[in-house]
Design a protein around this motif. Structure first.
Motif, PDB file in Angstrom:
ATOM      1  N   ALA A 204       4.958  -4.641  -5.291  1.00  5.91           N
ATOM      2  CA  ALA A 204       5.901  -3.646  -4.735  1.00  5.91           C
ATOM      3  C   ALA A 204       5.416  -2.643  -4.351  1.00  5.91           C
ATOM      4  O   ALA A 204       6.294  -1.896  -3.440  1.00  5.91           O
ATOM      5  CB  ALA A 204       7.147  -3.608  -5.938  1.00  5.91           C
ATOM      6  N   ALA A 205       4.462  -2.244  -4.834  1.00  2.00           N
ATOM      7  CA  ALA A 205       3.850  -0.858  -4.498  1.00  2.00           C
ATOM      8  C   ALA A 205       2.358  -0.924  -3.415  1.00  2.00           C
ATOM      9  O   ALA A 205       2.336   0.233  -2.750  1.00  2.00           O
ATOM     10  CB  ALA A 205       3.534   0.272  -5.409  1.00  2.00           C
ATOM     11  N   GLN A 206       1.800  -2.017  -3.680  1.00  3.09           N
ATOM     12  CA  GLN A 206       0.391  -1.958  -3.221  1.00  3.09           C
ATOM     13  C   GLN A 206       0.080  -3.472  -2.780  1.00  3.09           C
ATOM     14  O   GLN A 206       0.450  -4.482  -3.519  1.00  3.09           O
ATOM     15  CB  GLN A 206      -0.721  -1.450  -4.080  1.00  3.09           C
ATOM     16  N   TRP A 240      -4.137   2.889 -10.854  1.00  4.14           N
ATOM     17  CA  TRP A 240      -4.517   2.460  -9.611  1.00  4.14           C
ATOM     18  C   TRP A 240      -5.562   3.463  -8.914  1.00  4.14           C
ATOM     19  O   TRP A 240      -5.284   4.558  -9.305  1.00  4.14           O
ATOM     20  CB  TRP A 240      -3.428   2.203  -8.652  1.00  4.14           C
TER      21      TRP A 240
END
Length: 372
Positions: A204-206, A240
């Motif tokens: 969803a983010a990466q 991350w």
């Protein structure tokens, strides 16, 4: 009227003959300026030889002609351009998802779409047999001071289910690997990982898989490596890292190549986590046999498939010595020659769509231990 019909028929015959003969006549002249590169990750069909039987000859010739026809690449690209312009993809191997994402259909020994839909399953007997083999391998390694971990690499279809077309509905859950991994966790003492939730959340983010390839990218491989290290009670990153973009490095795009879209896959970006990785000291990048030296203190044997190529440098960083063997070279003889001592840790990585290979790999490792 009869003369007009005759001329029309003649024109059609001449035109058809020109379409058949024209490319072959022009090819020797224009070949040097055409694309003759094999963009597909396979060996193109060869001309039928003397060993080809009469019954096999027509099929073999058709395959050769299809793979070696004049202007083949140009025709494939033209067809792909037309398909994309009207929002479709006419391919027996590749499925077009949302936002241009590509997925692998049920082809060869892969049942990617059926797995995603929940149409495949292990029988109770198959699960019981596999769990018994894994427990046996775990016990024998444990008796020699070693640990075993099973890592299932989630298929792209499950991680990016939001990119799957509406024409491919989910029929049943859990999938066969979700059910199998849960069964193995309950019925063996061996850690079993299937990081589908973690990769789905991260996506969803990466971006964690390639847009035009079946495999996870370096971000997905890095995350899977950290989850594996954590499951082994070893130091693992929790946050991350910074990801560097490498525009000059082309991203893998096997799916695009399979459907003639190799020149349309330039919008995917190659990512490189800004983290330490193990040094590869033997074998080329992605070779079937590789050795790594990392910053840890123990040894690792990683039995892998294609997903393990990207995984290896990040996972091996947690160990001092790592031997990485692709399933193609995972044999008793190779193990006896290359892995002369029992490693501290054995990790078997198997892609979700190739989960059936796990039994064979476990049996090879058991046979190796009998002779080691």
């Amino acid at each position: 009227m009869k003369r007009a019909v005759k001329w029309t028929n003649t024109a059609l015959i001449v035109g058809f003959a020109a379409l058949l003969a024209g490319p072959n006549l022009l090819w020797p002249i224009l070949r040097g300026s055409c694309d003759t590169v094999n963009h597909e990750n396979r060996t193109l069909a060869s001309f039928p030889d003397a060993e080809t039987s009469l019954t096999q000859w027509p099929t073999a010739f058709e395959a050769w002609l299809s793979d070696n026809a004049p202007f083949r690449n140009e025709m494939l690209v033209l067809k792909a351009e037309v398909d994309r312009s009207i929002g479709t993809l006419d391919s027996s191997d590749v499925l077009q998802g949302k936002d241009g994402w590509l997925f692998l259909k049920d082809v060869g020994d892969s049942k990617s779409i059926s797995d995603y839909q929940g149409l495949t399953a292990y029988s109770d007997a198959e699960k019981a047999e596999l769990s018994a083999l894994i427990q046996q391998l775990n016990d024998e390694l444990s008796a020699r001071g070693s640990r075993l971990l099973i890592l299932f690499a989630p298929a792209k279809e499950g991680v990016y289910s939001d990119r799957m077309p509406a024409s491919i509905p989910i029929v049943s859950r859990p999938t066969q690997v979700q059910e199998l991994s849960a069964y193995l966790q309950t019925n063996t003492a061996c850690p079993v990982l299937f990081p589908l939730p973690e990769l789905t959340e991260a996506a969803a983010a990466q971006q964690v898989y390639y847009k035009y390839d079946t495999h996870w990218n370096n971000a997905g491989a890095w995350l899977a490596a950290q989850k594996t290290l954590a499951a082994l009670d070893m130091p693992a990153a929790q946050d991350w890292p910074l990801f560097l973009t490498e525009p000059e490095i082309p991203c893998p795009a096997d799916l695009a190549a399979m459907c003639g879209r190799w020149n349309m896959a330039s919008d995917d970006v190659y990512l490189e986590p800004d983290v330490p990785t193990a040094e590869r000291i033997e074998g080329s990048d992605g070779a079937e046999l590789m050795r790594f030296s990392g910053s840890g203190s123990n040894s690792l044997l990683l039995a892998r498939d294609s997903y393990g190529a990207a995984l290896a440098p990040y996972l091996a960083e947690g160990f001092h010595d790592t031997l990485v063997l692709h399933g193609n070279v995972l044999t008793v003889d190779t193990l006896l020659a290359e892995q002369t001592t029992i490693p501290d840790t054995v990790v078997i990585e198997v892609a979700e769509r190739f989960c059936g290979d796990l039994t064979g790999r476990v049996k090879v490792l058991l046979a190796w231990l009998e002779n080691c």
